[in-house]
Motif scaffolding. Sequence first.
Motif, PDB file in Angstrom:
ATOM      1  N   VAL A 154     -59.768   4.861  80.741  1.00 20.96           N
ATOM      2  CA  VAL A 154     -59.177   4.149  81.873  1.00 20.96           C
ATOM      3  C   VAL A 154     -59.519   5.274  82.939  1.00 20.96           C
ATOM      4  O   VAL A 154     -60.297   4.976  84.220  1.00 20.96           O
ATOM      5  N   GLN A 155     -59.033   6.473  82.896  1.00 15.94           N
ATOM      6  CA  GLN A 155     -59.225   7.421  83.821  1.00 15.94           C
ATOM      7  C   GLN A 155     -60.846   8.020  84.089  1.00 15.94           C
ATOM      8  O   GLN A 155     -61.254   7.836  85.298  1.00 15.94           O
ATOM      9  N   GLY A 156     -61.537   7.755  83.132  1.00 15.89           N
ATOM     10  CA  GLY A 156     -62.944   8.072  83.073  1.00 15.89           C
ATOM     11  C   GLY A 156     -63.631   7.005  83.955  1.00 15.89           C
ATOM     12  O   GLY A 156     -64.361   7.248  84.659  1.00 15.89           O
ATOM     13  N   PHE A 157     -63.272   5.744  83.698  1.00 17.07           N
ATOM     14  CA  PHE A 157     -63.776   4.754  84.562  1.00 17.07           C
ATOM     15  C   PHE A 157     -63.679   4.609  85.869  1.00 17.07           C
ATOM     16  O   PHE A 157     -64.326   4.386  86.879  1.00 17.07           O
ATOM     17  N   ASP A 158     -62.257   5.023  86.101  1.00 10.44           N
ATOM     18  CA  ASP A 158     -61.827   5.360  87.647  1.00 10.44           C
ATOM     19  C   ASP A 158     -62.617   6.364  88.216  1.00 10.44           C
ATOM     20  O   ASP A 158     -62.938   6.178  89.527  1.00 10.44           O
ATOM     21  N   ALA A 159     -62.926   7.425  87.468  1.00  9.95           N
ATOM     22  CA  ALA A 159     -63.842   8.487  88.141  1.00  9.95           C
ATOM     23  C   ALA A 159     -65.194   7.933  88.568  1.00  9.95           C
ATOM     24  O   ALA A 159     -65.574   8.212  89.443  1.00  9.95           O
ATOM     25  N   VAL A 160     -65.582   7.225  87.703  1.00  8.82           N
ATOM     26  CA  VAL A 160     -66.957   6.729  88.020  1.00  8.82           C
ATOM     27  C   VAL A 160     -67.034   5.742  89.002  1.00  8.82           C
ATOM     28  O   VAL A 160     -67.781   5.782  89.796  1.00  8.82           O
ATOM     29  N   ILE A 161     -65.973   5.103  89.180  1.00  9.38           N
ATOM     30  CA  ILE A 161     -65.727   3.889  90.206  1.00  9.38           C
ATOM     31  C   ILE A 161     -65.930   4.764  91.579  1.00  9.38           C
ATOM     32  O   ILE A 161     -66.289   4.553  92.441  1.00  9.38           O
ATOM     33  N   GLY A 162     -65.083   5.852  91.545  1.00  5.70           N
ATOM     34  CA  GLY A 162     -64.759   6.703  92.539  1.00  5.70           C
ATOM     35  C   GLY A 162     -66.271   7.280  92.973  1.00  5.70           C
ATOM     36  O   GLY A 162     -66.530   7.464  94.324  1.00  5.70           O
ATOM     37  N   GLY A 163     -66.714   7.765  92.003  1.00  9.76           N
ATOM     38  CA  GLY A 163     -68.329   8.114  92.311  1.00  9.76           C
ATOM     39  C   GLY A 163     -69.176   7.103  93.054  1.00  9.76           C
ATOM     40  O   GLY A 163     -69.768   7.621  93.793  1.00  9.76           O
ATOM     41  N   VAL A 164     -69.199   6.136  92.468  1.00  9.45           N
ATOM     42  CA  VAL A 164     -70.085   4.900  93.037  1.00  9.45           C
ATOM     43  C   VAL A 164     -69.672   4.645  94.474  1.00  9.45           C
ATOM     44  O   VAL A 164     -70.504   4.520  95.305  1.00  9.45           O
ATOM     45  N   ILE A 165     -68.484   4.699  94.792  1.00 11.47           N
ATOM     46  CA  ILE A 165     -68.060   4.375  96.255  1.00 11.47           C
ATOM     47  C   ILE A 165     -68.170   5.664  97.132  1.00 11.47           C
ATOM     48  O   ILE A 165     -67.579   5.792  98.168  1.00 11.47           O
ATOM     49  N   SER A 166     -68.500   6.870  96.523  1.00 13.76           N
ATOM     50  CA  SER A 166     -68.576   8.154  97.092  1.00 13.76           C
ATOM     51  C   SER A 166     -67.277   8.628  97.748  1.00 13.76           C
ATOM     52  O   SER A 166     -67.050   9.072  99.040  1.00 13.76           O
TER      53      SER A 166
END
Length: 66
Positions: A29-41
Amino acid sequence: MALIVVAVVGLLSSSIAFEAAAALAVVLVQGFDAVIGGVISDRVKTLGPAITALVNAAALIWMLTS
């Protein structure tokens, strides 16, 4: 909230496998949150979850090797 309940149940049941599964779910879950944060810059929404995922993964590995 559901992961908190799962973690508490795992601690009360003293099941290493159950705790490992809960820890893995948290890492994912935290990994996916990090990916989403990267996508939204957004650096904060990327680095916070990424660091938390790494620390939780290290704790999981430590738990499984002890």
